[in-house]
Write a protein that holds these residues in place. Sequence first.
Motif, PDB file in Angstrom:
ATOM      1  N   ALA A 215       0.825  -1.208   0.000  1.00 50.43           N
ATOM      2  CA  ALA A 215       0.000   0.000   0.000  1.00 50.43           C
ATOM      3  C   ALA A 215       0.859   1.257   0.000  1.00 50.43           C
ATOM      4  N   GLY A 216       1.982   1.193   0.705  1.00 51.93           N
ATOM      5  CA  GLY A 216       2.863   2.353   0.766  1.00 51.93           C
ATOM      6  C   GLY A 216       3.450   2.721  -0.586  1.00 51.93           C
ATOM      7  N   TRP A 217       4.015   1.723  -1.291  1.00 49.26           N
ATOM      8  CA  TRP A 217       4.620   2.084  -2.578  1.00 49.26           C
ATOM      9  C   TRP A 217       3.555   2.378  -3.637  1.00 49.26           C
ATOM     10  N   PHE A 218       2.367   1.783  -3.502  1.00 47.47           N
ATOM     11  CA  PHE A 218       1.303   2.062  -4.464  1.00 47.47           C
ATOM     12  C   PHE A 218       0.911   3.540  -4.425  1.00 47.47           C
ATOM     13  N   ILE A 219       0.833   4.116  -3.232  1.00 44.24           N
ATOM     14  CA  ILE A 219       0.487   5.522  -3.095  1.00 44.24           C
ATOM     15  C   ILE A 219       1.696   6.414  -3.330  1.00 44.24           C
ATOM     16  N   ALA A 220       2.880   5.972  -2.879  1.00 43.19           N
ATOM     17  CA  ALA A 220       4.064   6.818  -2.937  1.00 43.19           C
ATOM     18  C   ALA A 220       4.695   6.878  -4.319  1.00 43.19           C
ATOM     19  N   LEU A 221       4.553   5.827  -5.112  1.00 39.27           N
ATOM     20  CA  LEU A 221       5.232   5.788  -6.413  1.00 39.27           C
ATOM     21  C   LEU A 221       4.858   6.968  -7.313  1.00 39.27           C
ATOM     22  N   PRO A 222       3.567   7.278  -7.525  1.00 43.32           N
ATOM     23  CA  PRO A 222       3.264   8.453  -8.360  1.00 43.32           C
ATOM     24  C   PRO A 222       3.833   9.760  -7.792  1.00 43.32           C
ATOM     25  N   LEU A 223       3.780   9.913  -6.469  1.00 44.27           N
ATOM     26  CA  LEU A 223       4.322  11.126  -5.852  1.00 44.27           C
ATOM     27  C   LEU A 223       5.831  11.209  -6.047  1.00 44.27           C
ATOM     28  N   TYR A 224       6.500  10.093  -5.867  1.00 43.04           N
ATOM     29  CA  TYR A 224       7.951  10.059  -6.036  1.00 43.04           C
ATOM     30  C   TYR A 224       8.336  10.333  -7.478  1.00 43.04           C
ATOM     31  N   ALA A 225       7.606   9.751  -8.416  1.00 51.72           N
ATOM     32  CA  ALA A 225       7.899   9.963  -9.831  1.00 51.72           C
ATOM     33  C   ALA A 225       7.674  11.423 -10.233  1.00 51.72           C
ATOM     34  N   ILE A 226       6.589  12.016  -9.762  1.00 48.38           N
ATOM     35  CA  ILE A 226       6.311  13.418 -10.079  1.00 48.38           C
ATOM     36  C   ILE A 226       7.385  14.325  -9.497  1.00 48.38           C
ATOM     37  N   SER A 227       7.879  13.995  -8.306  1.00 43.06           N
ATOM     38  CA  SER A 227       8.930  14.815  -7.690  1.00 43.06           C
ATOM     39  C   SER A 227      10.220  14.788  -8.492  1.00 43.06           C
ATOM     40  N   LEU A 228      10.411  13.738  -9.300  1.00 47.61           N
ATOM     41  CA  LEU A 228      11.604  13.627 -10.145  1.00 47.61           C
ATOM     42  C   LEU A 228      11.381  14.188 -11.547  1.00 47.61           C
ATOM     43  N   GLY A 229      10.229  14.803 -11.781  1.00 47.04           N
ATOM     44  CA  GLY A 229       9.979  15.435 -13.064  1.00 47.04           C
ATOM     45  C   GLY A 229       9.111  14.662 -14.018  1.00 47.04           C
ATOM     46  N   PHE A 230       8.542  13.541 -13.594  1.00 42.86           N
ATOM     47  CA  PHE A 230       7.638  12.787 -14.457  1.00 42.86           C
ATOM     48  C   PHE A 230       6.340  13.565 -14.654  1.00 42.86           C
ATOM     49  N   THR A 231       5.721  13.401 -15.817  1.00 39.66           N
ATOM     50  CA  THR A 231       4.378  13.938 -16.021  1.00 39.66           C
ATOM     51  C   THR A 231       3.371  13.023 -15.322  1.00 39.66           C
ATOM     52  N   ASP A 232       2.113  13.468 -15.226  1.00 38.78           N
ATOM     53  CA  ASP A 232       1.087  12.625 -14.617  1.00 38.78           C
ATOM     54  C   ASP A 232       0.947  11.301 -15.356  1.00 38.78           C
ATOM     55  N   ALA A 233       0.992  11.367 -16.699  1.00 41.70           N
ATOM     56  CA  ALA A 233       0.867  10.152 -17.506  1.00 41.70           C
ATOM     57  C   ALA A 233       2.045   9.214 -17.279  1.00 41.70           C
ATOM     58  N   GLN A 234       3.246   9.774 -17.183  1.00 43.66           N
ATOM     59  CA  GLN A 234       4.426   8.948 -16.967  1.00 43.66           C
ATOM     60  C   GLN A 234       4.422   8.323 -15.573  1.00 43.66           C
ATOM     61  N   ALA A 235       3.963   9.094 -14.587  1.00 39.32           N
ATOM     62  CA  ALA A 235       3.900   8.569 -13.218  1.00 39.32           C
ATOM     63  C   ALA A 235       2.907   7.422 -13.114  1.00 39.32           C
ATOM     64  N   LEU A 340      -0.132   5.579   5.650  1.00 39.92           N
ATOM     65  CA  LEU A 340       0.085   6.714   6.544  1.00 39.92           C
ATOM     66  C   LEU A 340       1.567   7.059   6.681  1.00 39.92           C
ATOM     67  N   VAL A 341       2.432   6.044   6.598  1.00 40.51           N
ATOM     68  CA  VAL A 341       3.849   6.262   6.901  1.00 40.51           C
ATOM     69  C   VAL A 341       4.728   6.343   5.656  1.00 40.51           C
ATOM     70  N   VAL A 342       4.613   5.353   4.753  1.00 38.61           N
ATOM     71  CA  VAL A 342       5.590   5.219   3.668  1.00 38.61           C
ATOM     72  C   VAL A 342       5.647   6.433   2.745  1.00 38.61           C
ATOM     73  N   PRO A 343       4.516   7.012   2.279  1.00 41.85           N
ATOM     74  CA  PRO A 343       4.637   8.191   1.409  1.00 41.85           C
ATOM     75  C   PRO A 343       5.353   9.365   2.051  1.00 41.85           C
ATOM     76  N   ASN A 344       5.332   9.446   3.365  1.00 43.71           N
ATOM     77  CA  ASN A 344       6.020  10.535   4.051  1.00 43.71           C
ATOM     78  C   ASN A 344       7.507  10.269   4.232  1.00 43.71           C
ATOM     79  N   MET A 345       7.973   9.123   3.754  1.00 47.75           N
ATOM     80  CA  MET A 345       9.398   8.777   3.827  1.00 47.75           C
ATOM     81  C   MET A 345      10.148   9.175   2.561  1.00 47.75           C
ATOM     82  N   ILE A 346       9.434   9.658   1.558  1.00 50.86           N
ATOM     83  CA  ILE A 346      10.045   9.879   0.243  1.00 50.86           C
ATOM     84  C   ILE A 346      11.279  10.763   0.309  1.00 50.86           C
ATOM     85  N   PHE A 347      11.186  11.866   1.005  1.00 52.48           N
ATOM     86  CA  PHE A 347      12.264  12.855   0.961  1.00 52.48           C
ATOM     87  C   PHE A 347      13.255  12.712   2.111  1.00 52.48           C
ATOM     88  N   LEU A 348      13.121  11.686   2.920  1.00 48.86           N
ATOM     89  CA  LEU A 348      14.101  11.428   3.963  1.00 48.86           C
ATOM     90  C   LEU A 348      15.341  10.768   3.372  1.00 48.86           C
TER      91      LEU A 348
END
Length: 421
Positions: A215-235, A340-348
Amino acid sequence: MWRALKENWALFLGMLMLMIANGLLVTLLTIRGATIGFSDFTISVMQACYPLGALLGTIATPMLIERVGHIRVFSALASMVSVAAIVHLLTSDPVSWAAMRLLAGACFPGLYVITESWLNAKTSNQIRAQVLSIYFIIQTAGPALGTAMVAVPDPSGSMLFGVTSILMSTAIVPLLLSANRAPEYSAPENMPVRKLYRVSPLTVLGIFCMGAGVAGWFIALPLYAISLGFTDAQASGALVVAMVAAAVVQYPVGWISDRTDRRYVVIGLAVVCTAAAIWMAVDTAPSRIVIGFAVIGAATLPVYSILAAHANDQLKPGQVVPASGTMAFLLQLGQFFGILVVPNMIFLADGRGLQLSLAALGIVIAAIALARRITSEAPAETGEVVPSGVIGMAQPGMIQADVMSKEFDAENIDTEPEQGL
């Protein structure tokens, strides 16, 4: 087999539409929330309301089915998730979105309970595993198709929410028009977490941990990809690839686990997950995201079915359904903490927090499985723990199918084994 597919086509089609809609909505909310200014923490809290609601849904649904039947409950729950999708379109504040995720969370697990109990009741033992394998492919491929739809151009910003609601609303039509009657249902005995833990500590701990990771990577993956410059479609495309990879390996991994100690398979998958996460932490190039998370998806999503089959290897027939409910509860509990936890670990850890958290979860699961393998042997026959020193072969089947497809001598099987696997 073809007769079973013909008899259950309406249920499969309805569930496919629901899973496509759910995959589309989950990814759409994450990306749209980031677009309108929600913080990563706000998005994770909003999405965490889904498994929180699911904890309630897994408890209430069996009672509703017993009271009014499969079809009525299926129709009511599908209608409510359609309402939730529309409310997301009409509002843009995190409180209402969180409330609708709570509502959807309470409804979707109920739909799963209905589908699985229907299939188990209407399918013969000889082909039960094959029929259920189709259901699990739908469970994986449906959300992947829905996630891919995020890439469809939506100039108005409302079309995809409308498509989600339409899919959810029409999912009940095939079932209502089908001539296939719903099976009889009665609420089974209870199987609390403590009782299941005595049967299989690995199942309880492993499902919770892996649920948190998936569940953590499912929610965090699009956010992480967008933070690296991916478009919504690419994420969303990166997420689709991960889910397709998981769908492709589902059957081969299950086939392997039927022919060896299932704990070896869990250890292997956990090691693969850890290795991929560490590789992505060392090499953070954006091009590694698609490959890395495809490997992580393939190594994590099949674990639930293997652990469920591992527990079912030791259960009496009457314990299978309540144990499945308990495992669903543990999965939702793990997903709640993971979202609740994993998406907030992205930038650590200098932007490596997501990868390191997934690596840590993989290590924990591998360690638990290895410890259980060292201290106890696999059962030679379903429902009976083998004394230390005698290695048994796990029996074929996935999730509930492997137990239900065998004959049991109930008088020779302990209800609550003191030594679990």
